[in-house]
Design an enzyme around this catalytic site. Structure first.
Site, short mmCIF file in Angstrom:
data_model
loop_
_atom_site.label_atom_id
_atom_site.label_comp_id
_atom_site.label_asym_id
_atom_site.label_seq_id
_atom_site.Cartn_x
_atom_site.Cartn_y
_atom_site.Cartn_z
N GLY A 1 0.90 -1.02 0.20
CA GLY A 1 0.16 0.00 -0.11
C GLY A 1 0.84 1.30 0.18
CB ALA A 2 2.20 3.61 1.87
CG MET A 3 8.45 1.01 1.95
SD MET A 3 8.25 -0.10 3.34
CE MET A 3 9.56 -0.03 4.15
CG HIS B 1 0.17 3.96 9.04
ND1 HIS B 1 -0.24 3.07 10.06
CD2 HIS B 1 1.30 3.26 8.48
CE1 HIS B 1 0.55 2.10 10.24
NE2 HIS B 1 1.64 2.14 9.28
CD GLU B 2 3.17 4.22 5.23
OE1 GLU B 2 4.21 3.86 5.58
OE2 GLU B 2 2.31 3.40 5.41
CG HIS C 1 5.90 3.99 9.58
ND1 HIS C 1 6.02 3.11 10.60
CD2 HIS C 1 5.02 3.45 9.05
CE1 HIS C 1 5.32 2.01 10.54
NE2 HIS C 1 4.62 2.40 9.67
#
Length: 228
Positions: A28-30, A62-63, A66
């Protein structure tokens, strides 16, 4: 970003922050440091429904979280994957709840805590399946096993446990402890015990006599539903 910097009392650590949209991206994402890759499904080609808009907003928050939980301080091994994912989940909901009522078009999004309550169902579902359930923080013997715990327990159940912890110790205590945690372990690896030792330094018992390590044993180190 301003909310996170204030919430953690720790500034964003990288020189820039960019979004990169990648066609056919497998995840989905990194959260690469300073540059987050997203699957192209996050670029809407038609007017999206409320659920899709809401999901994209949380994915971006959310990302961003991180950049602190994961990039600034990184788990030592995969058994502490929740130190990345559960934290990012709870703080992204907290961040959105802070600005939700100020958004002129908030009717286009789902209320943050209504969404969180529904999101928990993912954790409930995975936690009740024999052979799938596991502790939020449990033994991970190799990276093959690690690939199996990117699930509702690590994300949704872990975030729910952290919401419970924040409710118990108080938001101010949690934020103060996190600020110290980032300063103490910046550009290093940390473990669950590191997190709890740090939290214990800032936690002032309100008379309930809850031991944080006993809480860990019951809520983080035990699989399955918790019963009172």
């Amino acid at each position: 970003m301003k909310f996170y910097e204030k919430f953690f009392n720790y500034p964003y650590s990288f020189h820039r922050y960019v979004y990169i949209f990648c066609p056919e991206f497998i995840w989905g994402a990194m959260e690469h440091p300073g540059a987050v890759t997203f699957g192209d499904f996050t670029i809407f080609r038609e007017e999206p429904i409320k659920e899709r808009k809401t999901f994209r907003a949380y994915l971006m928050l959310h990302e961003l979280a991180h950049q602190w939980f994961g990039n600034l301080v990184t788990m030592k091994w995969w058994n502490d994957l929740w130190l990345n994912e559960s934290f990012a989940d709870i703080v992204c909901h907290t961040a959105f709840s802070e600005i939700f009522n100020e958004i002129p078009w908030k009717d286009q999004y789902i209320d943050p805590w209504v969404r969180f309550n529904g999101y928990k169902q993912w954790g409930y579902q995975d936690d009740k399946v024999p052979g799938m359930t596991h502790p939020i923080n449990g033994e991970v013997i190799n990276t093959e096993i690690a690939e199996t715990i990117f699930d509702g327990i690590t994300y949704a159940k872990g975030a729910s446990a952290l919401k419970q912890l924040i409710g118990h110790v108080g938001r101010d205590c949690f934020c103060e402890a996190m600020s110290n945690y980032f300063k103490k372990y910046e550009w290093k690896n940390a473990t669950l015990n590191d997190f709890l030792d740090n939290m214990k330094e800032h936690y002032k018992d309100d008379g309930s006599n809850i031991d944080l390590f006993e809480w860990k044993d019951q809520w983080l180190s035990t699989s399955g539903y918790n019963f009172f």
